[in-house]
Design a protein around this motif. Structure first.
Motif, PDB file in Angstrom:
ATOM      1  N   VAL A  72      37.620  41.502  42.146  1.00 16.63           N
ATOM      2  CA  VAL A  72      36.916  42.172  43.256  1.00 16.63           C
ATOM      3  C   VAL A  72      36.003  41.213  43.979  1.00 16.63           C
ATOM      4  O   VAL A  72      35.622  40.153  43.459  1.00 16.63           O
TER       5      VAL A  72
ATOM      6  N   VAL B 281      37.408  42.631  34.421  1.00 17.79           N
ATOM      7  CA  VAL B 281      37.161  42.446  35.841  1.00 17.79           C
ATOM      8  C   VAL B 281      36.489  41.098  36.089  1.00 17.79           C
ATOM      9  O   VAL B 281      35.626  40.670  35.321  1.00 17.79           O
TER      10      VAL B 281
ATOM     11  N   SER C 239      35.768  45.686  31.672  1.00 14.46           N
ATOM     12  CA  SER C 239      35.403  46.579  32.748  1.00 14.46           C
ATOM     13  C   SER C 239      34.151  47.413  32.405  1.00 14.46           C
ATOM     14  O   SER C 239      33.195  47.466  33.167  1.00 14.46           O
TER      15      SER C 239
ATOM     16  N   VAL D 106      38.862  49.623  41.180  1.00 11.87           N
ATOM     17  CA  VAL D 106      38.996  48.546  40.208  1.00 11.87           C
ATOM     18  C   VAL D 106      38.499  48.981  38.830  1.00 11.87           C
ATOM     19  O   VAL D 106      39.122  48.710  37.813  1.00 11.87           O
ATOM     20  N   ARG D 107      37.395  49.723  38.818  1.00 11.85           N
ATOM     21  CA  ARG D 107      36.916  50.199  37.526  1.00 11.85           C
ATOM     22  C   ARG D 107      37.944  51.102  36.884  1.00 11.85           C
ATOM     23  O   ARG D 107      38.181  51.041  35.679  1.00 11.85           O
TER      24      ARG D 107
ATOM     25  N   SER E 128      41.207  48.765  35.727  1.00  9.89           N
ATOM     26  CA  SER E 128      41.157  47.468  35.041  1.00  9.89           C
ATOM     27  C   SER E 128      40.635  47.526  33.613  1.00  9.89           C
ATOM     28  O   SER E 128      39.742  48.301  33.295  1.00  9.89           O
TER      29      SER E 128
ATOM     30  N   GLU F 184      45.417  44.518  47.047  1.00  7.80           N
ATOM     31  CA  GLU F 184      44.946  45.704  47.765  1.00  7.80           C
ATOM     32  C   GLU F 184      46.063  46.745  47.907  1.00  7.80           C
ATOM     33  O   GLU F 184      46.320  47.241  49.004  1.00  7.80           O
TER      34      GLU F 184
ATOM     35  N   LYS G  91      40.139  36.254  47.320  1.00 15.00           N
ATOM     36  CA  LYS G  91      40.992  37.032  46.414  1.00 15.00           C
ATOM     37  C   LYS G  91      42.468  36.829  46.746  1.00 15.00           C
ATOM     38  O   LYS G  91      43.265  36.476  45.881  1.00 15.00           O
TER      39      LYS G  91
ATOM     40  N   GLY H 242      41.196  42.983  37.022  1.00 13.81           N
ATOM     41  CA  GLY H 242      40.810  43.300  38.396  1.00 13.81           C
ATOM     42  C   GLY H 242      40.022  42.151  39.006  1.00 13.81           C
ATOM     43  O   GLY H 242      39.147  41.574  38.362  1.00 13.81           O
TER      44      GLY H 242
END
Ligand SMILES: Nc1ncnc2c1ncn2[C@@H]1O[C@H](COP(=O)(O)OP(=O)(O)OP(=O)(O)O)[C@@H](O)[C@H]1O
Ligand SMILES: Nc1ncnc2c1ncn2[C@@H]1O[C@H](COP(=O)(O)OP(=O)(O)OP(=O)(O)O)[C@@H](O)[C@H]1O
Ligand code: SF4
Ligand code: SF4
Ligand SMILES: [Mg+2]
Ligand SMILES: [Mg+2]
Lengths: 334, 326
Positions: B48, B226, B240, B219-220, B223, B181, B55, B46
């Motif tokens: 972020v 991260v 993560s 994302v958490r 992934s 996204e 990104k 991920g």
């Protein structure tokens, strides 16, 4: 019991389109008390913005308020003339719009835009209005307030523009502030600043705030009470704490379960099957029935009414007609 | 030891800012300024960070939709930045992208069948009948039905359109999917459906994901590892769970504490950052975060902190974790 500042009852706003009449807001009732922060949550197209624009009487063709009452300090706003409404907008009820650039004019300096409303509503001279505007910019935490007065909207960052919008809506000390997705376009660290600011304004000026958002985290953070909308109708309402602890409508339950949490990782996300219906596309029965795992015969026949679901909570769901039926929801909640 | 699928080393993208009547270069936007990370086979990485941190630019360089200014990218051990457009074609099949706006990324005048079939034609895979069969198969894989094939994108909801975008990305059996996204434009209840679909597909097809998003909860959830970006750089990178439970970099800490939690009973000490994100055309000296960092020290405004491994598998760029400051 204390009189609510603003009371919305049986509000109906329809759009008359080529595809027919769309009941975007379909008999909506809610109220807000003095000093309260009320959240209106719901997914895209559920009628949140149309509800707030109806209160401000800013609905444009092909839309029209076709029924209901909006009572502000004992008077029905729907019977007011445009001239009377203009006095109420800004002065009594302030609004922060979902599209920030629609309310900030790119060709005028921030200062001139801010003092315009103050001069009209407060009948102050330019100098006094200018000083007041600077004090409001400082109140919303903007640095270099004096200089900002002479700058144009495009010179500011998104977060700063949003603060200017809040300053503009607060400039005439409104009784009620309606904020439509005020932080949705902002980064989380800037969102945190704006939410802190709204809490502070509510505390210090006792302004009632209607906060419209699709973000359940934001609602949990600052609202006292919540109204949940689905397909043009209110499907649940109650105190924030109760709704998050014991949601009583299957849609609210699903919505809360669907949100990934930053604090813990869920093994698999709960997801509500199907799609959000367009308002007016379901003609019979509960609008949530095609997606609801608790649906039974009656749900497909009759549109449910808002029923008491305990602890000042109401839900538009037939399960609450019968305590035994409602017990299924308890099991899900635990 | 996990096998690397994609190795990104010191990747940079500097956009020139042109100005004046002569269109001279008057400055540089350091959109991506030295990003290094590795994607292991079968994992989800991920990426972020807040708006404008670089990104999408990173993702677009990996797709070779943008030419990097500097840096190295190895795909399956092969250096791919120096490949010509022609040589790149074979690799393209292995790397596919899913975009944020499912509506903008699908041609409104084409049927769903044509949209999904297109990459098969581009890569010359199968005859007509085989391609039709594959489209039906793909529609079912992403939870749609074969009768959807003849419809147009506007006849679908946002969540369904994202499924079509995913089906198109899967058509040529890629190894890596870069998802920029992919659920940001979707309603909460629909977002969960698409995230679950991505997880299922990964298990079934052994895909590797680079998942770009600004939503820290999403994302958490998705992934394994991260990376947190700020002003064109990765400032912290870890598993993560480690990153979310024990973040080291002051920016990650502030970012995590700023996320509103859907629980009114949850009391937390919020770190409210002051000021705005600086512009990548004029980044601060030293540590790029020093203008907003609650823990900034003297050294932070002059010396760039090195991105280092401070615990096994946990990297960060912050002077607080350098030996002489501990
Ligand atoms: N100009 C219009 N013409 C026709 N229908 C409209 C128009 N504006 C709104 N609607 C209808 O009203 C419904 C409610 O729209 P509204 O803008 O209130 O949604 P919302 O809850 O604010 O959604 P969002 O979260 O996307 O802002 C829409 O589903 C749409 O059908
Ligand atoms: N073609 C370009 N020319 C000049 N600057 C650019 C260009 N593309 C991107 N940038 C700049 O590069 C920076 C990084 O942009 P990028 O789109 O990668 O950010 P992001 O992290 O994806 O942000 P978001 O969350 O808003 O999508 C931004 O400051 C942006 O303005
Ligand atoms: S009325 Fe029936 S279909 Fe509607 S929410 Fe309640 S149980 Fe579900
Ligand atoms: S290096 Fe200094 S300014 Fe940068 S994050 Fe660490 S403490 Fe803060
Ligand atoms: Mg809206
Ligand atoms: Mg982007």
């Amino acid at each position: 019991m204390e009189q609510p500042v603003l009371n919305v009852s049986k509000l109906k706003t329809h759009f008359f389109t080529d595809d027919g009449e769309i009941p975007a807001v379909d008999s909506v009732d809610f109220h807000i008390n003095k000093g309260e922060v009320l959240g209106i949550v719901g997914e895209s197209g559920s009628g949140k913005s149309v509800t707030s624009l109806s209160i401000m009487q800013l609905i444009q063709a092909p839309g029209k308020v076709v029924g209901g009452e909006i009572t502000y300090k004992g008077e029905n706003l729907l019977t007011k003339s445009e001239k009377e409404m203009r006095k109420i907008r800004g002065n009594e009820i302030g609004m922060i719009f979902q599209e920030p650039m629609t309310s900030l004019n790119p060709v005028f300096r921030i200062g001139n835009q801010l003092i315009e409303g103050i001069r009209i509503h407060k009948k102050w001279n330019k100098k006094k209005a200018w000083e007041h505007a600077i004090s409001i910019l400082k109140l919303v935490g903007l640095p270099r307030a004096e200089e900002l007065m002479n700058e144009y909207p495009h010179q500011l960052s998104g977060g700063m523009r949003q603060r200017v919008m809040i300053a503009m809506a607060m400039a005439c000390d409104p009784e009620v502030l309606i904020a439509d997705e005020p932080t949705t376009a902002l980064d989380v660290t800037i969102q945190a600043q704006i939410l802190e600011l709204m809490k502070k304004l509510n505390r210090e000026t006792n302004t009632s705030i209607i906060l419209i958002t699709h973000d359940l985290g934001v609602v949990a953070e600052i609202c006292d009470r919540i109204v949940v909308m689905y397909s043009g109708k209110i499907v649940e309402q109650g105190n924030t704490k109760d709704i998050f602890q014991q949601p009583k409508h299957p849609y609210t339950i699903g919505l809360i379960e669907s949100v990934p949490d930053v604090r813990v990782r869920k093994d698999r996300l709960y997801s509500i099957p199907g799609n959000v219906p367009k308002p007016g596309s379901i003609h019979k029965g509960c609008h949530f029935a095609p997606r609801c795992s608790f649906a039974f015969d009656k749900c497909f026949e009759e549109d449910p009414v808002l029923l008491d679901a305990g602890s000042n909570q109401q839900a538009r769901c037939w399960l609450h007609e019968d305590e035994k039926k409602a017990a299924v929801l308890e099991r899900v909640n635990s | 030891m996990q096998e690397a699928l994609l190795e990104v080393k010191q990747l940079k993208k500097h956009f020139p800012i042109e100005g004046g009547v002569l269109k001279q270069q008057v400055g540089t936007v350091k959109a991506v300024d030295g990003v290094t990370f590795t994607l292991h086979k079968g994992e989800t990485f991920g990426l972020v960070g807040e708006s404008g941190c670089g990104k999408s630019t990173t993702g677009r360089m990996l797709m070779r939709l943008l030419e990097p200014s500097e840096g190295e990218v190895l795909f399956d051990g092969k250096e791919m930045i120096s490949l010509s457009k022609n040589e790149m074609r074979h690799l393209r099949k292995d790397i596919q992208m899913v975009f944020q706006d499912p509506f903008a990324s699908l041609n409104p005048r084409h049927t769903v069948e044509k949209i999904i079939e297109e990459p098969l034609i581009v890569h010359k895979l199968g005859n007509k009948a085989e391609r039709k069969k594959r489209v039906k198969e793909l529609l079912e894989i992403v939870g749609l039905s074969s009768y959807h094939a003849k419809r147009y994108p506007h006849q679908f909801s946002g969540g369904q359109r994202q499924r079509i975008g995913i089906a198109r990305a899967l058509a040529v059996n890629p190894k890596l999917i870069i998802a920029d996204e992919p659920v940001s434009a979707l309603d909460v209840s629909i977002q969960a459906q698409v995230l679950n679909l991505l997880e299922d597909l990964q298990k079934e097809l052994g895909l590797t994901y680079l998942f770009i998003a600004h939503d820290l909860g999403v994302v958490r959830h998705i992934s394994d590892r991260v990376g947190v970006m700020y002003l064109g750089r990765i400032v912290e990178m870890a598993d993560s769970e480690k990153l979310y439970l024990n973040s080291k970099h002051p920016y990650t800490q502030a970012l995590l504490s700023a996320v509103p939690v859907p629980d009114p009973e949850y009391g937390k000490d919020r770190i409210i950052l002051t000021g705005d994100v600086p512009s990548p055309s004029n980044p601060p000296s030293g540590c790029p975060f020093h203008t907003r960092c609650p823990k900034a020290m003297d050294v932070c405004s002059s010396v760039v902190p090195e991105f280092r491994e401070i615990e096994p598998g946990h990297h960060t760029a912050c002077h607080l974790y350098e030996e002489d400051h501990v």
